[in-house]
Design a protein around this motif. Structure first.
Motif, PDB file in Angstrom:
ATOM      1  N   SER A  52      46.921 -30.808  10.523  1.00  0.00           N
ATOM      2  CA  SER A  52      46.333 -31.534  11.649  1.00  0.00           C
ATOM      3  C   SER A  52      44.822 -31.479  11.588  1.00  0.00           C
ATOM      4  O   SER A  52      44.252 -30.493  11.125  1.00  0.00           O
ATOM      5  N   PRO A  53      44.154 -32.519  12.086  1.00  0.00           N
ATOM      6  CA  PRO A  53      42.716 -32.389  12.320  1.00  0.00           C
ATOM      7  C   PRO A  53      42.475 -31.523  13.552  1.00  0.00           C
ATOM      8  O   PRO A  53      43.354 -31.352  14.405  1.00  0.00           O
ATOM      9  N   ARG A  54      41.300 -30.919  13.623  1.00  0.00           N
ATOM     10  CA  ARG A  54      40.786 -30.264  14.841  1.00  0.00           C
ATOM     11  C   ARG A  54      41.628 -29.089  15.344  1.00  0.00           C
ATOM     12  O   ARG A  54      41.582 -28.756  16.526  1.00  0.00           O
ATOM     13  N   LEU A  55      42.405 -28.455  14.447  1.00  0.00           N
ATOM     14  CA  LEU A  55      43.092 -27.229  14.873  1.00  0.00           C
ATOM     15  C   LEU A  55      42.074 -26.184  15.320  1.00  0.00           C
ATOM     16  O   LEU A  55      42.335 -25.394  16.225  1.00  0.00           O
ATOM     17  N   ASP A  56      40.926 -26.161  14.656  1.00  0.00           N
ATOM     18  CA  ASP A  56      39.785 -25.377  15.087  1.00  0.00           C
ATOM     19  C   ASP A  56      38.963 -26.269  16.020  1.00  0.00           C
ATOM     20  O   ASP A  56      38.213 -27.116  15.541  1.00  0.00           O
ATOM     21  N   ASN A  57      39.118 -26.229  17.390  1.00  0.00           N
ATOM     22  CA  ASN A  57      39.814 -25.135  18.004  1.00  0.00           C
ATOM     23  C   ASN A  57      40.756 -25.644  19.090  1.00  0.00           C
ATOM     24  O   ASN A  57      40.972 -24.987  20.110  1.00  0.00           O
ATOM     25  N   LEU A  58      41.334 -26.841  18.883  1.00  0.00           N
ATOM     26  CA  LEU A  58      42.232 -27.372  19.901  1.00  0.00           C
ATOM     27  C   LEU A  58      43.508 -26.558  20.021  1.00  0.00           C
ATOM     28  O   LEU A  58      44.175 -26.591  21.061  1.00  0.00           O
ATOM     29  N   VAL A  59      43.854 -25.798  18.963  1.00  0.00           N
ATOM     30  CA  VAL A  59      45.027 -24.930  19.076  1.00  0.00           C
ATOM     31  C   VAL A  59      44.825 -23.915  20.199  1.00  0.00           C
ATOM     32  O   VAL A  59      45.766 -23.591  20.944  1.00  0.00           O
ATOM     33  N   SER A  60      43.596 -23.424  20.368  1.00  0.00           N
ATOM     34  CA  SER A  60      43.315 -22.454  21.433  1.00  0.00           C
ATOM     35  C   SER A  60      43.198 -23.127  22.791  1.00  0.00           C
ATOM     36  O   SER A  60      43.627 -22.572  23.805  1.00  0.00           O
ATOM     37  N   VAL A  61      42.596 -24.319  22.844  1.00  0.00           N
ATOM     38  CA  VAL A  61      42.508 -25.050  24.113  1.00  0.00           C
ATOM     39  C   VAL A  61      43.913 -25.334  24.636  1.00  0.00           C
ATOM     40  O   VAL A  61      44.227 -25.098  25.816  1.00  0.00           O
ATOM     41  N   HIS A  62      44.778 -25.839  23.755  1.00  0.00           N
ATOM     42  CA  HIS A  62      46.153 -26.133  24.136  1.00  0.00           C
ATOM     43  C   HIS A  62      46.854 -24.867  24.622  1.00  0.00           C
ATOM     44  O   HIS A  62      47.548 -24.878  25.656  1.00  0.00           O
ATOM     45  N   ALA A  63      46.671 -23.768  23.918  1.00  0.00           N
ATOM     46  CA  ALA A  63      47.350 -22.523  24.272  1.00  0.00           C
ATOM     47  C   ALA A  63      46.923 -22.030  25.652  1.00  0.00           C
ATOM     48  O   ALA A  63      47.763 -21.615  26.465  1.00  0.00           O
ATOM     49  N   GLU A  64      45.625 -22.080  25.947  1.00  0.00           N
ATOM     50  CA  GLU A  64      45.174 -21.537  27.222  1.00  0.00           C
ATOM     51  C   GLU A  64      45.530 -22.459  28.387  1.00  0.00           C
ATOM     52  O   GLU A  64      45.833 -21.977  29.488  1.00  0.00           O
ATOM     53  N   VAL A  65      45.523 -23.766  28.163  1.00  0.00           N
ATOM     54  CA  VAL A  65      45.947 -24.692  29.218  1.00  0.00           C
ATOM     55  C   VAL A  65      47.407 -24.438  29.587  1.00  0.00           C
ATOM     56  O   VAL A  65      47.763 -24.284  30.768  1.00  0.00           O
TER      57      VAL A  65
END
Length: 429
Positions: free
Chosen positions: A223-236
């Protein structure tokens, strides 16, 4: 074995990434999910007479949200998970109209530290925000309209033996079409506005290819932008879960913050180096009846978890990693530790995070850099410096970090989400 929950979380992350081609879109998607879960938006320009329940605030490409548990007051500690919404990219210049040899091109500059070669020969979109003549801000995203074509090997015979050398000014200007095409007209049409009404832009290029599971057993997510949407998604998703599962007994105030501009140093009004988080916490605390002295007491007993992606040991470049601490894809989130404090983790913060993860049976790895390799940094040290809170840096492992297309293990986003939920709920305290 990939569980159904892990696969579902990875696919939901893929949907989140697809809906978030820019930091502004990421904030809009986070807000959409929060509102669907019952959160209410507050406006920074208005008085905050009530901060109870579930609230969120937006500043440009950053968002802060919180769950105030029943009985919370001016002495209730905070549990905060932080991340960032931006990713390395090629950013549209303010006068982007270029052309040569019959091609219409787009002028771009480097945003952050991307792996430049990964942006070659890849269909690209444009995404971000437009500011109109009447002051309105409009989100925009196009279809695949750009490509940076690489020079053919016949014209660069040494490329495979001596390496690819890219001049960011001469070699990275994408092709838009044939003839004379105005990029601003393309953006305006995509946004449904008149080109003459667009006064300014914050627009980047983004890969058009969507995220996908792959591998013999679909054990990886590309995926593109795993750094750092993986963390944004997790905290939401973790904050929503905490808000829905009101727990009995004392509980901390659960807060998530996703800052913009981490990839370029965080020194902006919406970056971690700016006042956004402190502004919100000060106003929240005042609405709960506290003063500056009680706020500092709360800060002294609170915890920040800075969640940002980190490096897995690369099987083809093992000499670039520490000989012992070798985090792996699929091994769960890692504690990020650095003697020079490029990460904010200390023993107190590490113990708090480990206790929270143990309470929900999430494995934790350790990361330190090879002594001969420079170490990156995160919002962790910046947030710790601004607020004085105990702060720990963590994150899932990636390969190809800062590529236009990164990869992680399918199981890791769900493990990070469980860890974030444990932290926000006060588990292990």
């Amino acid at each position: 074995m990939i569980t159904a929950d892990a696969r579902a979380t990875a696919l939901d992350l893929a949907d989140f990434v697809t809906a978030s081609p820019s930091s502004f879109h990421a904030v809009a998607e986070a807000a959409r999910r929060l509102e669907a879960a019952g959160f209410t938006r507050l406006d920074e320009r208005e008085d905050w007479t009530a901060v109870d329940g579930d609230r969120y605030v937006v500043r440009d490409g950053s968002i802060i949200a919180w769950h105030l548990p029943q009985g919370a007051g001016a002495d209730t500690p905070l549990r905060i998970v932080g991340s960032h919404t931006d990713s390395p990219a090629l950013k549209l210049k303010p006068l982007p109209r270029l052309g040569a040899e019959g091609f219409a091109q787009v002028g771009v500059e480097i945003y952050g530290g991307p792996l430049l070669n990964s942006w070659l020969d890849r269909e690209l979109r444009l995404a971000g925000r437009l500011v109109l003549r009447d002051g309105r801000e409009v989100l925009v995203e196009t279809g695949p309209v750009l490509r940076v074509p690489q020079l053919a090997v016949h014209l660069d015979r040494q490329v495979n033996s001596e390496g690819l050398k890219l001049d960011p000014q001469r070699h990275l200007q994408p092709v838009l079409g044939l003839g004379d095409i105005d990029p601003m007209q393309v953006l305006a049409e995509a946004a449904g506005v008149a080109a003459d009404d667009v006064l300014a832009t914050d627009v980047l290029t983004v890969p058009a290819q969507e995220p996908a599971l792959f591998g013999a057993d679909e054990e990886f997510l590309a995926s593109p932008r795993l750094d750092n949407l993986v963390s944004v998604h997790a905290e939401v998703e973790a904050l929503i879960a905490v808000a829905r599962a009101e727990q009995a007994g004392p509980a901390p105030i659960a807060v998530m913050v996703a800052n913009d501009h981490e990839e370029v140093g965080s020194a902006t009004r919406s970056g971690a180096g700016g006042p956004f988080l402190e502004d919100v916490l000060v106003r929240m605390h005042a609405a709960l009846g506290g003063d500056d002295a009680s706020l500092r007491r709360v800060f002294a007993q609170s915890l920040v978890v800075s969640a940002d992606a980190g490096h897995a040991a690369h099987p083809n470049y093992l000499e670039r990693h520490d000989p012992v601490a070798r985090p792996r894809l699929g091994g769960g989130p890692m504690l990020k530790i650095n003697a020079q404090q490029r990460y904010a983790t200390d023993a107190v913060g590490a113990a708090a995070f480990l206790a929270a993860c143990e309470s929900v049976e999430v494995p934790v790895q350790r990361f330190v850099s090879n002594n001969a390799m420079p170490c990156g940094s995160t919002i962790g040290p910046i947030t710790a410096t601004r607020l004085g809170m105990t702060t720990v840096d963590v994150g899932i492992t990636l390969l190809s970090m800062h590529s236009a297309r990164e990869m992680c293990a399918t199981v890791d986003p769900e493990l990070l989400q469980r860890a974030c939920r444990a932290v926000l709920s006060g588990a292990g305290a």
